[in-house]
Scaffold this motif. Structure first.
Motif, PDB file in Angstrom:
ATOM      1  N   ALA A 122      -4.496 -25.340 -87.782  1.00  0.00           N
ATOM      2  CA  ALA A 122      -5.397 -24.192 -87.796  1.00  0.00           C
ATOM      3  C   ALA A 122      -4.723 -22.900 -87.375  1.00  0.00           C
ATOM      4  CB  ALA A 122      -6.595 -24.471 -86.885  1.00  0.00           C
ATOM      5  N   GLY A 123      -3.646 -22.985 -86.606  1.00  0.00           N
ATOM      6  CA  GLY A 123      -3.001 -21.773 -86.114  1.00  0.00           C
ATOM      7  C   GLY A 123      -3.943 -21.003 -85.202  1.00  0.00           C
ATOM      8  N   ASP A 124      -4.209 -19.741 -85.517  1.00  0.00           N
ATOM      9  CA  ASP A 124      -5.099 -18.915 -84.706  1.00  0.00           C
ATOM     10  C   ASP A 124      -6.565 -19.064 -85.091  1.00  0.00           C
ATOM     11  OD1 ASP A 124      -2.966 -17.889 -83.261  1.00  0.00           O
ATOM     12  OD2 ASP A 124      -2.670 -16.205 -84.642  1.00  0.00           O
ATOM     13  N   LYS A 125      -6.864 -19.874 -86.098  1.00  0.00           N
ATOM     14  CA  LYS A 125      -8.240 -20.044 -86.539  1.00  0.00           C
ATOM     15  C   LYS A 125      -8.942 -21.153 -85.745  1.00  0.00           C
ATOM     16  CE  LYS A 125      -7.543 -18.331 -91.237  1.00  0.00           C
ATOM     17  NZ  LYS A 125      -7.724 -18.624 -92.694  1.00  0.00           N
ATOM     18  N   ASP A 126     -10.243 -21.296 -85.979  1.00  0.00           N
ATOM     19  CA  ASP A 126     -11.051 -22.282 -85.272  1.00  0.00           C
ATOM     20  C   ASP A 126     -10.887 -23.673 -85.860  1.00  0.00           C
ATOM     21  OD1 ASP A 126     -12.006 -20.180 -83.780  1.00  0.00           O
ATOM     22  OD2 ASP A 126     -14.020 -20.195 -84.647  1.00  0.00           O
ATOM     23  N   ILE A 127     -11.225 -24.669 -85.034  1.00  0.00           N
ATOM     24  CA  ILE A 127     -11.355 -26.055 -85.457  1.00  0.00           C
ATOM     25  C   ILE A 127     -12.839 -26.381 -85.463  1.00  0.00           C
ATOM     26  CG2 ILE A 127     -10.876 -28.461 -84.878  1.00  0.00           C
ATOM     27  CD1 ILE A 127      -8.390 -27.382 -83.337  1.00  0.00           C
ATOM     28  N   LEU A 128     -13.323 -26.990 -86.548  1.00  0.00           N
ATOM     29  CA  LEU A 128     -14.730 -27.364 -86.649  1.00  0.00           C
ATOM     30  C   LEU A 128     -14.848 -28.882 -86.659  1.00  0.00           C
ATOM     31  CD1 LEU A 128     -17.545 -26.131 -86.876  1.00  0.00           C
ATOM     32  CD2 LEU A 128     -17.333 -26.280 -89.362  1.00  0.00           C
ATOM     33  N   ILE A 129     -15.544 -29.429 -85.675  1.00  0.00           N
ATOM     34  CA  ILE A 129     -15.807 -30.868 -85.622  1.00  0.00           C
ATOM     35  C   ILE A 129     -17.139 -31.113 -86.317  1.00  0.00           C
ATOM     36  CG2 ILE A 129     -16.074 -32.902 -84.167  1.00  0.00           C
ATOM     37  CD1 ILE A 129     -14.507 -31.478 -81.998  1.00  0.00           C
ATOM     38  N   HIS A 130     -17.098 -31.842 -87.437  1.00  0.00           N
ATOM     39  CA  HIS A 130     -18.269 -32.029 -88.276  1.00  0.00           C
ATOM     40  C   HIS A 130     -19.155 -33.193 -87.830  1.00  0.00           C
ATOM     41  CE1 HIS A 130     -16.456 -29.283 -91.200  1.00  0.00           C
ATOM     42  NE2 HIS A 130     -15.330 -29.973 -91.086  1.00  0.00           N
ATOM     43  N   GLY A 131     -18.623 -34.137 -87.103  1.00  0.00           N
ATOM     44  CA  GLY A 131     -19.384 -35.329 -86.728  1.00  0.00           C
ATOM     45  C   GLY A 131     -18.550 -36.571 -86.945  1.00  0.00           C
ATOM     46  N   GLY A 132     -19.121 -37.749 -86.814  1.00  0.00           N
ATOM     47  CA  GLY A 132     -20.509 -37.969 -86.433  1.00  0.00           C
ATOM     48  C   GLY A 132     -20.709 -37.889 -84.932  1.00  0.00           C
ATOM     49  N   ALA A 133     -21.782 -38.544 -84.482  1.00  0.00           N
ATOM     50  CA  ALA A 133     -22.184 -38.456 -83.087  1.00  0.00           C
ATOM     51  C   ALA A 133     -21.073 -38.917 -82.138  1.00  0.00           C
ATOM     52  CB  ALA A 133     -23.445 -39.288 -82.864  1.00  0.00           C
ATOM     53  N   ARG A 134     -20.463 -40.048 -82.436  1.00  0.00           N
ATOM     54  CA  ARG A 134     -19.453 -40.593 -81.528  1.00  0.00           C
ATOM     55  C   ARG A 134     -18.238 -39.684 -81.432  1.00  0.00           C
ATOM     56  NH1 ARG A 134     -15.378 -44.846 -81.743  1.00  0.00           N
ATOM     57  NH2 ARG A 134     -15.204 -45.812 -79.688  1.00  0.00           N
ATOM     58  N   THR A 135     -17.848 -39.087 -82.547  1.00  0.00           N
ATOM     59  CA  THR A 135     -16.692 -38.184 -82.535  1.00  0.00           C
ATOM     60  C   THR A 135     -16.984 -36.952 -81.698  1.00  0.00           C
ATOM     61  OG1 THR A 135     -15.955 -38.963 -84.695  1.00  0.00           O
ATOM     62  CG2 THR A 135     -15.171 -36.794 -83.998  1.00  0.00           C
ATOM     63  N   ILE A 136     -18.170 -36.369 -81.856  1.00  0.00           N
ATOM     64  CA  ILE A 136     -18.527 -35.205 -81.049  1.00  0.00           C
ATOM     65  C   ILE A 136     -18.628 -35.586 -79.579  1.00  0.00           C
ATOM     66  CG2 ILE A 136     -20.376 -33.543 -80.583  1.00  0.00           C
ATOM     67  CD1 ILE A 136     -20.829 -33.368 -83.588  1.00  0.00           C
ATOM     68  N   ASP A 137     -19.225 -36.737 -79.290  1.00  0.00           N
ATOM     69  CA  ASP A 137     -19.313 -37.185 -77.894  1.00  0.00           C
ATOM     70  C   ASP A 137     -17.924 -37.357 -77.283  1.00  0.00           C
ATOM     71  OD1 ASP A 137     -22.040 -37.207 -78.151  1.00  0.00           O
ATOM     72  OD2 ASP A 137     -22.294 -39.359 -77.790  1.00  0.00           O
TER      73      ASP A 137
END
Length: 209
Positions: free
Chosen positions: A139-154
């Motif tokens: 990503a470099g200087d950009k954002d990272i977006l975590i899309h899911g699912g529930a366990r990954t976000i947790d």
């Protein structure tokens, strides 16, 4: 360095997918209802290579969510179910995935990177910290977006990796399935950033304290 943001639709009883998920029904019973607010939007259709669509408050929220993203993270189940790979199948997202950036997939079954259209899926077997480290590099200087699912976000929240959490709360009750925030430390706290009402959904943004 950009932020790490998690973004997901959730039922009023806290589920991001319904019960009895299968390859034919990846969101489980009732799970498709979590995304009805999104699929008609202009920005949703654009990211799937289609024309038309609705422009409302949700359209702006989704445009903000994908702006400035340089890499994504998702769990194996969100990419293509569970178990050993069927490498003849490229997952749920078809021939034109809506991500358009390198996307890192957590999995216990290693696999070579897969490029579909302009999205390269990289399969990470070393856990959420390793996936986030690889995503930061991409990503470099950009954002990272975590899309899911529930366990990954947790897992990302428990590891202290998430800066912001966006929840799109849909007025449905699923009664079971994949529950968000089921496995995070009790001392985890959030600061409310905003609330936006829109047809069929309420958008909540939190900063992780």
């Amino acid at each position: 360095m950009g932020k790490v943001r998690a973004d997901i639709s959730v039922s009023v009883d806290g589920y991001v997918a319904g019960p009895r998920q299968t390859r034919e029904n990846p969101l489980g019973e009732g799970g498709e209802g979590l995304h009805e607010w999104a699929v008609a939007l202009e920005v949703f259709r654009e990211r799937h290579g289609e024309e038309g669509g609705v422009v409302n408050a949700s359209d702006q929220v989704m445009r903000e969510a994908v702006a400035g993203v340089g890499a994504g993270i998702m769990g194996r189940g969100m990419f293509a179910g569970t178990g050993p790979w069927d490498e003849t199948w490229t997952g749920w997202w078809g021939e034109n995935p809506p991500f358009h950036v390198p996307t890192f997939v957590l999995t216990h079954h290693r696999r070579e990177p897969l490029t579909v259209s302009d999205t390269t899926f990289v399969f990470v077997g070393d856990g959420i910290d390793a996936a986030c480290a690889q995503a930061r590099k991409a990503a470099g200087d950009k954002d990272i977006l975590i899309h899911g699912g529930a366990r990954t976000i947790d897992q990302a929240l428990a590891a202290g990796l998430v800066d912001e959490l966006d929840l799109h709360v849909v007025p449905v009750v699923l009664g079971g399935g994949s529950r968000l925030l089921a496995d995070v430390p009790p001392q985890l706290t959030f600061e409310q950033v905003r609330v936006i009402e829109a047809p069929g959904v309420t958008h909540l943004k939190y900063r992780v304290k």
